[in-house]
Each structure stands twice: as structure tokens, then as C-alpha cells.
Design a protein around this motif. Structure first.
Motif, PDB file in Angstrom:
ATOM      1  N   MET A  65     -12.821  11.741   8.140  1.00  0.00           N
ATOM      2  CA  MET A  65     -13.027  10.915   6.945  1.00  0.00           C
ATOM      3  C   MET A  65     -13.283   9.446   7.264  1.00  0.00           C
ATOM      4  O   MET A  65     -13.613   8.671   6.372  1.00  0.00           O
ATOM      5  N   ALA A  66     -13.120   9.054   8.511  1.00  0.00           N
ATOM      6  CA  ALA A  66     -13.219   7.639   8.883  1.00  0.00           C
ATOM      7  C   ALA A  66     -14.635   7.112   8.743  1.00  0.00           C
ATOM      8  O   ALA A  66     -15.578   7.701   9.275  1.00  0.00           O
ATOM      9  N   THR A  74      -5.778   7.124  18.576  1.00  0.00           N
ATOM     10  CA  THR A  74      -4.464   7.127  19.210  1.00  0.00           C
ATOM     11  C   THR A  74      -3.457   6.788  18.120  1.00  0.00           C
ATOM     12  O   THR A  74      -3.838   6.417  17.007  1.00  0.00           O
ATOM     13  N   ASP A  75      -2.191   6.883  18.426  1.00  0.00           N
ATOM     14  CA  ASP A  75      -1.178   6.531  17.435  1.00  0.00           C
ATOM     15  C   ASP A  75      -1.268   5.062  17.019  1.00  0.00           C
ATOM     16  O   ASP A  75      -0.829   4.696  15.933  1.00  0.00           O
ATOM     17  N   ASP A  76      -1.836   4.226  17.871  1.00  0.00           N
ATOM     18  CA  ASP A  76      -1.958   2.791  17.571  1.00  0.00           C
ATOM     19  C   ASP A  76      -3.255   2.431  16.836  1.00  0.00           C
ATOM     20  O   ASP A  76      -3.453   1.272  16.457  1.00  0.00           O
ATOM     21  N   THR A  77      -4.140   3.398  16.625  1.00  0.00           N
ATOM     22  CA  THR A  77      -5.388   3.139  15.930  1.00  0.00           C
ATOM     23  C   THR A  77      -5.089   2.712  14.498  1.00  0.00           C
ATOM     24  O   THR A  77      -4.360   3.387  13.777  1.00  0.00           O
ATOM     25  N   GLU A  78      -5.667   1.578  14.103  1.00  0.00           N
ATOM     26  CA  GLU A  78      -5.420   1.035  12.765  1.00  0.00           C
ATOM     27  C   GLU A  78      -6.483   1.538  11.797  1.00  0.00           C
ATOM     28  O   GLU A  78      -7.677   1.526  12.101  1.00  0.00           O
ATOM     29  N   LEU A  79      -6.002   1.971  10.630  1.00  0.00           N
ATOM     30  CA  LEU A  79      -6.900   2.542   9.630  1.00  0.00           C
ATOM     31  C   LEU A  79      -7.940   1.534   9.154  1.00  0.00           C
ATOM     32  O   LEU A  79      -9.120   1.859   9.046  1.00  0.00           O
ATOM     33  N   PHE A  80      -7.515   0.321   8.852  1.00  0.00           N
ATOM     34  CA  PHE A  80      -8.434  -0.678   8.303  1.00  0.00           C
ATOM     35  C   PHE A  80      -9.264  -1.341   9.393  1.00  0.00           C
ATOM     36  O   PHE A  80     -10.491  -1.357   9.317  1.00  0.00           O
ATOM     37  N   ALA A  81      -8.620  -1.885  10.403  1.00  0.00           N
ATOM     38  CA  ALA A  81      -9.328  -2.650  11.435  1.00  0.00           C
ATOM     39  C   ALA A  81     -10.187  -1.776  12.350  1.00  0.00           C
ATOM     40  O   ALA A  81     -11.321  -2.134  12.669  1.00  0.00           O
ATOM     41  N   ASP A  82      -9.661  -0.629  12.779  1.00  0.00           N
ATOM     42  CA  ASP A  82     -10.366   0.197  13.761  1.00  0.00           C
ATOM     43  C   ASP A  82     -11.268   1.259  13.136  1.00  0.00           C
ATOM     44  O   ASP A  82     -12.315   1.591  13.694  1.00  0.00           O
ATOM     45  N   ASP A 101     -11.043   1.653   3.571  1.00  0.00           N
ATOM     46  CA  ASP A 101     -10.769   0.722   2.484  1.00  0.00           C
ATOM     47  C   ASP A 101      -9.783   1.419   1.552  1.00  0.00           C
ATOM     48  O   ASP A 101      -9.373   2.550   1.809  1.00  0.00           O
ATOM     49  N   SER A 102      -9.399   0.747   0.476  1.00  0.00           N
ATOM     50  CA  SER A 102      -8.354   1.297  -0.382  1.00  0.00           C
ATOM     51  C   SER A 102      -8.774   2.613  -1.034  1.00  0.00           C
ATOM     52  O   SER A 102      -7.965   3.540  -1.150  1.00  0.00           O
ATOM     53  N   LEU A 103     -10.032   2.750  -1.433  1.00  0.00           N
ATOM     54  CA  LEU A 103     -10.497   3.993  -2.033  1.00  0.00           C
ATOM     55  C   LEU A 103     -10.477   5.129  -1.018  1.00  0.00           C
ATOM     56  O   LEU A 103     -10.015   6.235  -1.311  1.00  0.00           O
ATOM     57  N   ARG A 104     -10.962   4.858   0.181  1.00  0.00           N
ATOM     58  CA  ARG A 104     -10.976   5.896   1.222  1.00  0.00           C
ATOM     59  C   ARG A 104      -9.541   6.290   1.592  1.00  0.00           C
ATOM     60  O   ARG A 104      -9.262   7.437   1.897  1.00  0.00           O
ATOM     61  N   ILE A 161      -7.002   6.410  -0.489  1.00  0.00           N
ATOM     62  CA  ILE A 161      -6.558   7.329  -1.542  1.00  0.00           C
ATOM     63  C   ILE A 161      -7.121   8.724  -1.282  1.00  0.00           C
ATOM     64  O   ILE A 161      -6.410   9.736  -1.381  1.00  0.00           O
ATOM     65  N   GLU A 162      -8.385   8.792  -0.907  1.00  0.00           N
ATOM     66  CA  GLU A 162      -9.011  10.081  -0.586  1.00  0.00           C
ATOM     67  C   GLU A 162      -8.319  10.733   0.610  1.00  0.00           C
ATOM     68  O   GLU A 162      -8.109  11.949   0.633  1.00  0.00           O
ATOM     69  N   LEU A 163      -7.959   9.922   1.596  1.00  0.00           N
ATOM     70  CA  LEU A 163      -7.246  10.437   2.761  1.00  0.00           C
ATOM     71  C   LEU A 163      -5.892  11.001   2.360  1.00  0.00           C
ATOM     72  O   LEU A 163      -5.499  12.074   2.820  1.00  0.00           O
ATOM     73  N   THR A 164      -5.189  10.298   1.498  1.00  0.00           N
ATOM     74  CA  THR A 164      -3.885  10.771   1.034  1.00  0.00           C
ATOM     75  C   THR A 164      -4.023  12.142   0.384  1.00  0.00           C
ATOM     76  O   THR A 164      -3.247  13.056   0.664  1.00  0.00           O
ATOM     77  N   LEU A 165      -5.022  12.306  -0.467  1.00  0.00           N
ATOM     78  CA  LEU A 165      -5.257  13.592  -1.123  1.00  0.00           C
ATOM     79  C   LEU A 165      -5.593  14.681  -0.100  1.00  0.00           C
ATOM     80  O   LEU A 165      -5.117  15.812  -0.203  1.00  0.00           O
ATOM     81  N   ALA A 166      -6.402  14.331   0.901  1.00  0.00           N
ATOM     82  CA  ALA A 166      -6.760  15.298   1.941  1.00  0.00           C
ATOM     83  C   ALA A 166      -5.538  15.714   2.758  1.00  0.00           C
ATOM     84  O   ALA A 166      -5.392  16.889   3.117  1.00  0.00           O
ATOM     85  N   LEU A 167      -4.658  14.773   3.051  1.00  0.00           N
ATOM     86  CA  LEU A 167      -3.439  15.097   3.795  1.00  0.00           C
ATOM     87  C   LEU A 167      -2.515  15.981   2.958  1.00  0.00           C
ATOM     88  O   LEU A 167      -1.937  16.944   3.477  1.00  0.00           O
ATOM     89  N   GLU A 168      -2.381  15.662   1.676  1.00  0.00           N
ATOM     90  CA  GLU A 168      -1.556  16.485   0.789  1.00  0.00           C
ATOM     91  C   GLU A 168      -2.061  17.918   0.778  1.00  0.00           C
ATOM     92  O   GLU A 168      -1.284  18.865   0.915  1.00  0.00           O
TER      93      GLU A 168
END
Length: 107
Positions: free
Chosen positions: A26-27, A35-43, A47-50, A52-59
Motif C-alpha cells: 500500500m506504500a 525494517t522496523d525503523d522504517t517511517e510511514l510518513f518520511a520513508d 499521508d493521513s488518508l492512506r 486510514i486505508e492501511l488501518t482498515l487493511a490491517l483490521e
């Protein structure tokens, strides 16, 4: 290993692999090393919408109930997501086992 509810229990490495697969797929910046240190926003350019979509996909991907916003608000790295999913899965499994024991005792 299978839980008392008949669903396979994932260990932390399996959880990490599945989280990485979902997050990576989804990135917006799909070429980053995960890696565990990979940052969602910076790396990964989430964004905030993506997010939310990620949260739904994980659920959906892990069969979780709705992840509370208070818990997801502090997630910034892949390691944070792995810890959150692992924690919620353990809580969900414990709750299911408790409900199963209560149902069995009520027979």
C-alpha cells in the motif's frame, strides 16, 4: 499452533512478515527498504488518508476488530505497527478464550 477458536495463531515473525507485506503493497513510495525503523510518513510517503486505508487493511488482514484511533495515533514506524497488531491479536485471542470458557461452563 492453533487457538481454541480453531484459527491459526501467528507468531511475531509471521505477524511482522504479514504487516510488511500489507504496508509495502500500500506504500506510495514502494521502493523503500522495510525494517522496523522504517517511517510511514518520511520513508514510505504515507499521508493521513492512506494511513486510514492501511488501518482498515490491517483490521481485515488480521481479522481484528476496529483499531481504536487512540492506539493508531501513535504509530509512526513499521515496528510500531507490528507491536500494535501483536498486542491487539493477543488481547483478542485472550478475550475469545475467556468467552469460550464461559460458554463451556454455562453448558
Amino acid at each position: 499452533m492453533t487457538s481454541s477458536t480453531g484459527t491459526p495463531a501467528l507468531n511475531e515473525d509471521e505477524t511482522r512478515s504479514k504487516v510488511y507485506a500489507i504496508v509495502g503493497a500500500m506504500a506510495p513510495a514502494g521502493d523503500a527498504t522495510l525494517t522496523d525503523d522504517t517511517e510511514l510518513f518520511a520513508d514510505l510517503a504515507y499521508d493521513s488518508l492512506r494511513l486510514i486505508e492501511l488501518t482498515l487493511a490491517l483490521e481485515e488482514g488480521f481479522g481484528l476488530g476496529e483499531l481504536a484511533q487512540e492506539r493508531t495515533a501513535t504509530v509512526t514506524t513499521l515496528g510500531d505497527i507490528v507491536r500494535l497488531v501483536t498486542e491487539v491479536r493477543r488481547e483478542t485471542e485472550a478475550r475469545r478464550e475467556t468467552e469460550a470458557r464461559r460458554a463451556e461452563a454455562g453448558r
